[in-house]
Design a protein around this motif. Sequence first.
Motif, PDB file in Angstrom:
ATOM      1  N   UNK A  16     -34.281 -35.295  35.396  1.00  0.00           N
ATOM      2  CA  UNK A  16     -33.138 -34.469  35.047  1.00  0.00           C
ATOM      3  C   UNK A  16     -31.870 -35.314  35.074  1.00  0.00           C
ATOM      4  N   UNK A  17     -30.956 -35.037  34.161  1.00  0.00           N
ATOM      5  CA  UNK A  17     -29.706 -35.777  34.056  1.00  0.00           C
ATOM      6  C   UNK A  17     -28.538 -34.793  34.074  1.00  0.00           C
ATOM      7  N   UNK A  18     -27.375 -35.266  34.516  1.00  0.00           N
ATOM      8  CA  UNK A  18     -26.156 -34.463  34.474  1.00  0.00           C
ATOM      9  C   UNK A  18     -25.152 -35.202  33.597  1.00  0.00           C
ATOM     10  N   UNK A  37     -22.206 -38.523  23.460  1.00  0.00           N
ATOM     11  CA  UNK A  37     -22.837 -39.687  24.093  1.00  0.00           C
ATOM     12  C   UNK A  37     -22.245 -40.993  23.563  1.00  0.00           C
ATOM     13  N   UNK A  38     -22.030 -41.061  22.273  1.00  0.00           N
ATOM     14  CA  UNK A  38     -21.480 -42.284  21.680  1.00  0.00           C
ATOM     15  C   UNK A  38     -20.063 -42.515  22.196  1.00  0.00           C
ATOM     16  N   UNK A  39     -19.268 -41.462  22.241  1.00  0.00           N
ATOM     17  CA  UNK A  39     -17.887 -41.573  22.721  1.00  0.00           C
ATOM     18  C   UNK A  39     -17.854 -41.985  24.192  1.00  0.00           C
ATOM     19  N   UNK A  46     -24.617 -45.457  32.462  1.00  0.00           N
ATOM     20  CA  UNK A  46     -24.593 -45.415  33.924  1.00  0.00           C
ATOM     21  C   UNK A  46     -25.449 -44.269  34.451  1.00  0.00           C
ATOM     22  N   UNK A  47     -25.464 -43.132  33.756  1.00  0.00           N
ATOM     23  CA  UNK A  47     -26.298 -41.998  34.174  1.00  0.00           C
ATOM     24  C   UNK A  47     -27.778 -42.313  33.956  1.00  0.00           C
ATOM     25  N   UNK A  48     -28.110 -43.035  32.862  1.00  0.00           N
ATOM     26  CA  UNK A  48     -29.507 -43.381  32.585  1.00  0.00           C
ATOM     27  C   UNK A  48     -30.058 -44.353  33.616  1.00  0.00           C
ATOM     28  N   UNK A  49     -29.287 -45.349  33.968  1.00  0.00           N
ATOM     29  CA  UNK A  49     -29.745 -46.370  34.905  1.00  0.00           C
ATOM     30  C   UNK A  49     -29.563 -47.760  34.320  1.00  0.00           C
ATOM     31  N   UNK A  50     -29.941 -48.754  35.072  1.00  0.00           N
ATOM     32  CA  UNK A  50     -29.761 -50.151  34.667  1.00  0.00           C
ATOM     33  C   UNK A  50     -30.728 -50.557  33.562  1.00  0.00           C
TER      34      UNK A  50
END
Length: 173
Positions: A16-18, A37-39, A46-50
Amino acid sequence: MPEEFSQDITNAFKDSYVFEFLNLPEPYNENDLQKGFIKQMKNFILELGRDFIFIDEEYRVQVGNSDFYIDLLFFHRGLQCLVAFELKAEKFKPDHLGQLNFYLEALDRNVKKPHENPSIGILLCKDKEDEVVEFALSRSLSPTLVSEYQTQLPDKKLLQQKLHELFENNGTT
């Protein structure tokens, strides 16, 4: 697919993501979500991860004489594979997987380099029902995950109430 790679996939992604940083007004559609998302690409990564490298939005793949467009395409450095994101501004439906699996096959046949691992698909839906997702993924051969997202965190008072209820229930059992 090697079991170790399969476990790496599971560890690399969240369930799950916020995406509160998008500040999307209700109602919104998939195009609004993608543009958000593009903007806000830095916050999205950063929310997805490294280890994610952004490749393109509306990434074109050609199959036969037809063009198809993947909402967002990334490369994951740690997993050494392409990661296709399909965005849905609605609850998960099993037929969403057919579209995503088609994109993964096109990527693996026409885009993936020989030294890279099979492409991964992430279906980001506004909501999902775990049992429906489980049934839909049970026969899928492609490494695909279904994650839900929120565009804002729940109200602080609601979170406090749920936390209070949790402590009450744990204290009485």
